[in-house]
Design a protein around this motif. Structure first.
Motif, PDB file in Angstrom:
ATOM      1  N   ARG A  37     -12.367  -4.185 -12.348  1.00 43.55           N
ATOM      2  CA  ARG A  37     -11.881  -4.307 -10.967  1.00 43.55           C
ATOM      3  C   ARG A  37     -12.658  -3.295 -10.135  1.00 43.55           C
ATOM      4  O   ARG A  37     -13.373  -2.451 -10.662  1.00 43.55           O
ATOM      5  CB  ARG A  37     -10.384  -4.008 -10.861  1.00 43.55           C
ATOM      6  N   PHE A  38     -12.479  -3.386  -8.834  1.00 46.86           N
ATOM      7  CA  PHE A  38     -13.063  -2.405  -7.921  1.00 46.86           C
ATOM      8  C   PHE A  38     -11.960  -1.493  -7.396  1.00 46.86           C
ATOM      9  O   PHE A  38     -10.820  -1.929  -7.205  1.00 46.86           O
ATOM     10  CB  PHE A  38     -13.735  -3.099  -6.727  1.00 46.86           C
ATOM     11  N   GLY A  66      -0.930  -7.811 -12.117  1.00 51.02           N
ATOM     12  CA  GLY A  66      -2.057  -8.326 -11.350  1.00 51.02           C
ATOM     13  C   GLY A  66      -3.041  -9.027 -12.246  1.00 51.02           C
ATOM     14  O   GLY A  66      -2.678  -9.496 -13.335  1.00 51.02           O
ATOM     15  N   GLN A  67      -4.282  -9.085 -11.790  1.00 56.45           N
ATOM     16  CA  GLN A  67      -5.321  -9.729 -12.577  1.00 56.45           C
ATOM     17  C   GLN A  67      -6.548  -8.824 -12.646  1.00 56.45           C
ATOM     18  O   GLN A  67      -6.866  -8.125 -11.689  1.00 56.45           O
ATOM     19  CB  GLN A  67      -5.729 -11.049 -11.934  1.00 56.45           C
ATOM     20  N   ASN A  68      -7.223  -8.877 -13.780  1.00 52.27           N
ATOM     21  CA  ASN A  68      -8.527  -8.242 -13.931  1.00 52.27           C
ATOM     22  C   ASN A  68      -9.582  -9.333 -13.854  1.00 52.27           C
ATOM     23  O   ASN A  68      -9.330 -10.490 -14.196  1.00 52.27           O
ATOM     24  CB  ASN A  68      -8.637  -7.541 -15.290  1.00 52.27           C
ATOM     25  N   MET A  69     -10.748  -8.957 -13.391  1.00 54.76           N
ATOM     26  CA  MET A  69     -11.879  -9.863 -13.392  1.00 54.76           C
ATOM     27  C   MET A  69     -12.468  -9.840 -14.805  1.00 54.76           C
ATOM     28  O   MET A  69     -12.375  -8.833 -15.496  1.00 54.76           O
ATOM     29  CB  MET A  69     -12.954  -9.413 -12.398  1.00 54.76           C
ATOM     30  N   TRP A 102      -6.906  -0.712  -5.477  1.00 49.77           N
ATOM     31  CA  TRP A 102      -7.406  -1.727  -6.391  1.00 49.77           C
ATOM     32  C   TRP A 102      -7.759  -2.987  -5.615  1.00 49.77           C
ATOM     33  O   TRP A 102      -6.975  -3.454  -4.803  1.00 49.77           O
ATOM     34  CB  TRP A 102      -6.345  -2.070  -7.437  1.00 49.77           C
ATOM     35  N   ARG A 103      -8.946  -3.526  -5.888  1.00 53.69           N
ATOM     36  CA  ARG A 103      -9.393  -4.749  -5.207  1.00 53.69           C
ATOM     37  C   ARG A 103     -10.018  -5.700  -6.221  1.00 53.69           C
ATOM     38  O   ARG A 103     -10.685  -5.276  -7.167  1.00 53.69           O
ATOM     39  CB  ARG A 103     -10.425  -4.421  -4.121  1.00 53.69           C
ATOM     40  N   ASP A 104      -9.820  -6.990  -5.972  1.00 46.95           N
ATOM     41  CA  ASP A 104     -10.436  -8.035  -6.791  1.00 46.95           C
ATOM     42  C   ASP A 104     -11.883  -8.245  -6.359  1.00 46.95           C
ATOM     43  O   ASP A 104     -12.261  -7.918  -5.239  1.00 46.95           O
ATOM     44  CB  ASP A 104      -9.689  -9.354  -6.620  1.00 46.95           C
TER      45      ASP A 104
END
Length: 94
Positions: free
Chosen positions: A63-64, A86-89, A70-72
């Motif tokens: 993630r960023f 949430g979700q991880n890339m 935290w940002r996608d």
């Protein structure tokens, strides 16, 4: 270019994030032990932040962190649930 060698072959992977108003963009993931060893992206023209990282083959979650939030990755279509709701890339390196 950040190098995260775990023995064996690695492949250069480019990461970009666009945010002209950001003052700090970091790449964090399983390959940086998340926030333990973040990789700073460099700001370029037009508010595009970039980093190139050597990653070993396999699937890597990331993630960023943009100005501490935290940002996608809007360019990543492969996502997996994380333990925080949430979700991880996910990026596969051949």
């Amino acid at each position: 270019m950040a190098s995260l060698r775990n023995g064996g072959n690695t492949r250069a992977q480019g990461f970009t994030f666009r945010d002209p108003n950001a003052t700090n963009v970091q790449l964090v993931g399983d390959f940086t032990h998340w926030q333990e060893h973040p990789i700073a992206l460099q700001k370029e023209a037009g508010g595009v932040w970039r980093a190139s990282v050597e990653l070993s083959p396999g699937t890597h979650h990331y993630r960023f962190l943009v100005d501490g939030e935290w940002r996608d990755d809007p360019e990543c279509s492969v996502r997996v649930p994380n333990p925080f709701g949430g979700q991880n890339m996910a990026r596969k390196v051949a």
